[in-house]
Write a protein that holds these residues in place. Structure first.
Motif, PDB file in Angstrom:
ATOM      1  N   HIS A  14       2.658   8.422   4.457  1.00  0.00           N
ATOM      2  CA  HIS A  14       1.240   8.693   4.208  1.00  0.00           C
ATOM      3  C   HIS A  14       0.416   7.409   4.328  1.00  0.00           C
ATOM      4  N   ALA A  15       0.933   6.312   3.823  1.00  0.00           N
ATOM      5  CA  ALA A  15       0.226   5.035   3.964  1.00  0.00           C
ATOM      6  C   ALA A  15       0.110   4.650   5.434  1.00  0.00           C
ATOM      7  N   GLU A  16       1.174   4.891   6.200  1.00  0.00           N
ATOM      8  CA  GLU A  16       1.133   4.587   7.633  1.00  0.00           C
ATOM      9  C   GLU A  16       0.087   5.429   8.355  1.00  0.00           C
ATOM     10  N   ARG A  17      -0.023   6.693   7.990  1.00  0.00           N
ATOM     11  CA  ARG A  17      -0.984   7.577   8.647  1.00  0.00           C
ATOM     12  C   ARG A  17      -2.419   7.262   8.237  1.00  0.00           C
ATOM     13  N   ALA A  18      -2.598   6.821   7.007  1.00  0.00           N
ATOM     14  CA  ALA A  18      -3.949   6.532   6.516  1.00  0.00           C
ATOM     15  C   ALA A  18      -4.483   5.205   7.035  1.00  0.00           C
ATOM     16  N   TRP A  19      -3.602   4.244   7.303  1.00  0.00           N
ATOM     17  CA  TRP A  19      -4.029   2.892   7.617  1.00  0.00           C
ATOM     18  C   TRP A  19      -4.947   2.790   8.836  1.00  0.00           C
ATOM     19  N   ARG A  51      -3.471  14.862   1.544  1.00  0.00           N
ATOM     20  CA  ARG A  51      -3.768  15.603   2.766  1.00  0.00           C
ATOM     21  C   ARG A  51      -4.508  14.705   3.750  1.00  0.00           C
ATOM     22  N   PRO A  52      -4.426  14.970   5.037  1.00  0.00           N
ATOM     23  CA  PRO A  52      -5.088  14.118   6.029  1.00  0.00           C
ATOM     24  C   PRO A  52      -6.573  13.901   5.756  1.00  0.00           C
ATOM     25  N   ALA A  53      -7.274  14.937   5.284  1.00  0.00           N
ATOM     26  CA  ALA A  53      -8.703  14.773   4.999  1.00  0.00           C
ATOM     27  C   ALA A  53      -8.940  13.728   3.916  1.00  0.00           C
ATOM     28  N   GLN A  54      -7.975  13.588   3.021  1.00  0.00           N
ATOM     29  CA  GLN A  54      -8.126  12.605   1.957  1.00  0.00           C
ATOM     30  C   GLN A  54      -7.910  11.177   2.452  1.00  0.00           C
ATOM     31  N   TYR A  55      -7.161  11.015   3.535  1.00  0.00           N
ATOM     32  CA  TYR A  55      -7.026   9.672   4.122  1.00  0.00           C
ATOM     33  C   TYR A  55      -8.400   9.125   4.494  1.00  0.00           C
ATOM     34  N   ALA A  56      -9.180   9.961   5.185  1.00  0.00           N
ATOM     35  CA  ALA A  56     -10.503   9.526   5.632  1.00  0.00           C
ATOM     36  C   ALA A  56     -11.427   9.295   4.446  1.00  0.00           C
ATOM     37  N   GLU A  57     -11.343  10.149   3.446  1.00  0.00           N
ATOM     38  CA  GLU A  57     -12.186  10.001   2.264  1.00  0.00           C
ATOM     39  C   GLU A  57     -11.884   8.702   1.525  1.00  0.00           C
ATOM     40  N   ALA A  58     -10.613   8.324   1.509  1.00  0.00           N
ATOM     41  CA  ALA A  58     -10.195   7.136   0.755  1.00  0.00           C
ATOM     42  C   ALA A  58     -10.325   5.841   1.548  1.00  0.00           C
ATOM     43  N   ALA A  59     -10.430   5.914   2.872  1.00  0.00           N
ATOM     44  CA  ALA A  59     -10.449   4.697   3.701  1.00  0.00           C
ATOM     45  C   ALA A  59     -11.523   3.698   3.281  1.00  0.00           C
ATOM     46  N   PRO A  60     -12.760   4.114   2.968  1.00  0.00           N
ATOM     47  CA  PRO A  60     -13.759   3.134   2.526  1.00  0.00           C
ATOM     48  C   PRO A  60     -13.358   2.402   1.248  1.00  0.00           C
ATOM     49  N   LEU A  61     -12.641   3.088   0.360  1.00  0.00           N
ATOM     50  CA  LEU A  61     -12.184   2.433  -0.866  1.00  0.00           C
ATOM     51  C   LEU A  61     -11.147   1.357  -0.547  1.00  0.00           C
ATOM     52  N   THR A  62     -10.252   1.655   0.392  1.00  0.00           N
ATOM     53  CA  THR A  62      -9.272   0.644   0.789  1.00  0.00           C
ATOM     54  C   THR A  62      -9.971  -0.558   1.397  1.00  0.00           C
ATOM     55  N   ARG A  63     -10.989  -0.327   2.218  1.00  0.00           N
ATOM     56  CA  ARG A  63     -11.732  -1.449   2.796  1.00  0.00           C
ATOM     57  C   ARG A  63     -12.371  -2.294   1.709  1.00  0.00           C
ATOM     58  N   GLN A  64     -12.887  -1.659   0.673  1.00  0.00           N
ATOM     59  CA  GLN A  64     -13.508  -2.406  -0.419  1.00  0.00           C
ATOM     60  C   GLN A  64     -12.475  -3.243  -1.173  1.00  0.00           C
ATOM     61  N   LEU A  95       0.847  -1.186   0.000  1.00  0.00           N
ATOM     62  CA  LEU A  95       0.000   0.000   0.000  1.00  0.00           C
ATOM     63  C   LEU A  95       0.887   1.242   0.000  1.00  0.00           C
ATOM     64  N   LEU A  96       0.920   1.927  -1.134  1.00  0.00           N
ATOM     65  CA  LEU A  96       1.698   3.144  -1.249  1.00  0.00           C
ATOM     66  C   LEU A  96       0.846   4.356  -0.888  1.00  0.00           C
ATOM     67  N   GLU A  97       1.286   5.527  -1.292  1.00  0.00           N
ATOM     68  CA  GLU A  97       0.642   6.764  -0.856  1.00  0.00           C
ATOM     69  C   GLU A  97      -0.442   7.224  -1.830  1.00  0.00           C
ATOM     70  N   SER A  98      -0.050   7.592  -3.043  1.00  0.00           N
ATOM     71  CA  SER A  98      -0.983   8.024  -4.069  1.00  0.00           C
ATOM     72  C   SER A  98      -0.286   7.868  -5.422  1.00  0.00           C
ATOM     73  N   PRO A  99      -1.058   7.756  -6.515  1.00  0.00           N
ATOM     74  CA  PRO A  99      -0.444   7.556  -7.826  1.00  0.00           C
ATOM     75  C   PRO A  99       0.461   8.714  -8.235  1.00  0.00           C
ATOM     76  N   GLY A 100       1.642   8.392  -8.753  1.00  0.00           N
ATOM     77  CA  GLY A 100       2.567   9.404  -9.228  1.00  0.00           C
ATOM     78  C   GLY A 100       2.247   9.850 -10.644  1.00  0.00           C
ATOM     79  N   PRO A 101       2.988  10.829 -11.168  1.00  0.00           N
ATOM     80  CA  PRO A 101       2.709  11.354 -12.512  1.00  0.00           C
ATOM     81  C   PRO A 101       2.734  10.301 -13.605  1.00  0.00           C
TER      82      PRO A 101
END
Length: 206
Positions: free
Chosen positions: A147-152, A117-130, A58-64
């Motif tokens: 970022h992955a550590e903080r979002a988990w 951003r931290p707010a995006q961790y919470a927004e994305a968490a349901p997608l990770t669960r899916q 689980l990485l952080e977010s897609p790069g360019p």
């Protein structure tokens, strides 16, 4: 060992032709369902384990580079993907046992790297669960980068985790011990799968 394979247009087109292969078709159908309204998610790479994966990186977010290839992949033409591919090879983990995803999975770095951003961790968490719900064979999640550590924790999964430094070229150059620690995390994941780690306890069934 080939790296940056998706730099080749022929390879990229061939890979796109495999997004409906049985081991990734449900995942990539889900990706398409989640994409829209001004943002999109990359495909799971058919070269990885897909539904059969036992390790999720689980990485952080897609790069360019993802905006050009359309895949969350360690074959992407950038230094981070190349480092990750080399680490996987050195660790002894089979690619068929691994899947790659991002804690904040939608593309937001087409014009250059943008950190979640931290707010995006919470927004994305349901997608990770899916994603986790679709991978019944997972036994360990490797959290690649801070970022992955903080979002988990927001995901709320009981799966065992390992922390791994982000394999960006900048990180490996400025923090020489980061590459050693990253390799150690992947080696530990391999040992957890094989049950060879001394004193390891059986992992719970999902």
């Amino acid at each position: 060992m080939e790296t940056r394979a998706l730099k080749s247009e022929a390879v990229r087109q061939a890979r796109l032709g495999q997004v409906s292969a049985p081991h990734v078709e449900p995942l990539n159908r889900w990706v398409e369902e989640q994409s829209g309204e001004g943002r999109w998610l990359p495909y799971f790479d058919p070269a990885d384990g897909g539904l059969s994966a036992r390790v999720l990186l689980l990485l952080e977010s897609p790069g360019p580079a993802v905006s050009r290839t359309r895949f969350a992949s360690m074959d992407n033409p950038d230094g981070t993907a190349e480092n990750l591919r080399c680490l996987l090879h050195l660790s002894g983990l089979r690619r068929a046992d691994v899947a790659l995803w991002n804690a904040v999975p939608w593309q937001m770095s087409e014009g250059g790297v943008v950190s979640p951003r931290p707010a995006q961790y919470a927004e994305a968490a349901p997608l990770t669960r899916q994603v986790l719900e679709q991978m019944p064979h997972l036994r360990v999640v490797v959290l690649v980068g801070r970022h992955a550590e903080r979002a988990w924790p927001l995901v709320g999964s009981p799966l065992p985790t390992l922390a791994c430094p982000h394999p960006s070229p900048q990180n490996f150059v400025s923090r020489r011990e980061a590459a050693v620690r990253a390799l150690g995390a992947l080696v530990e994941a391999r040992k957890m799968l094989s049950g060879q780690e001394k004193g390891a306890t059986p992992l719970p069934e999902k």
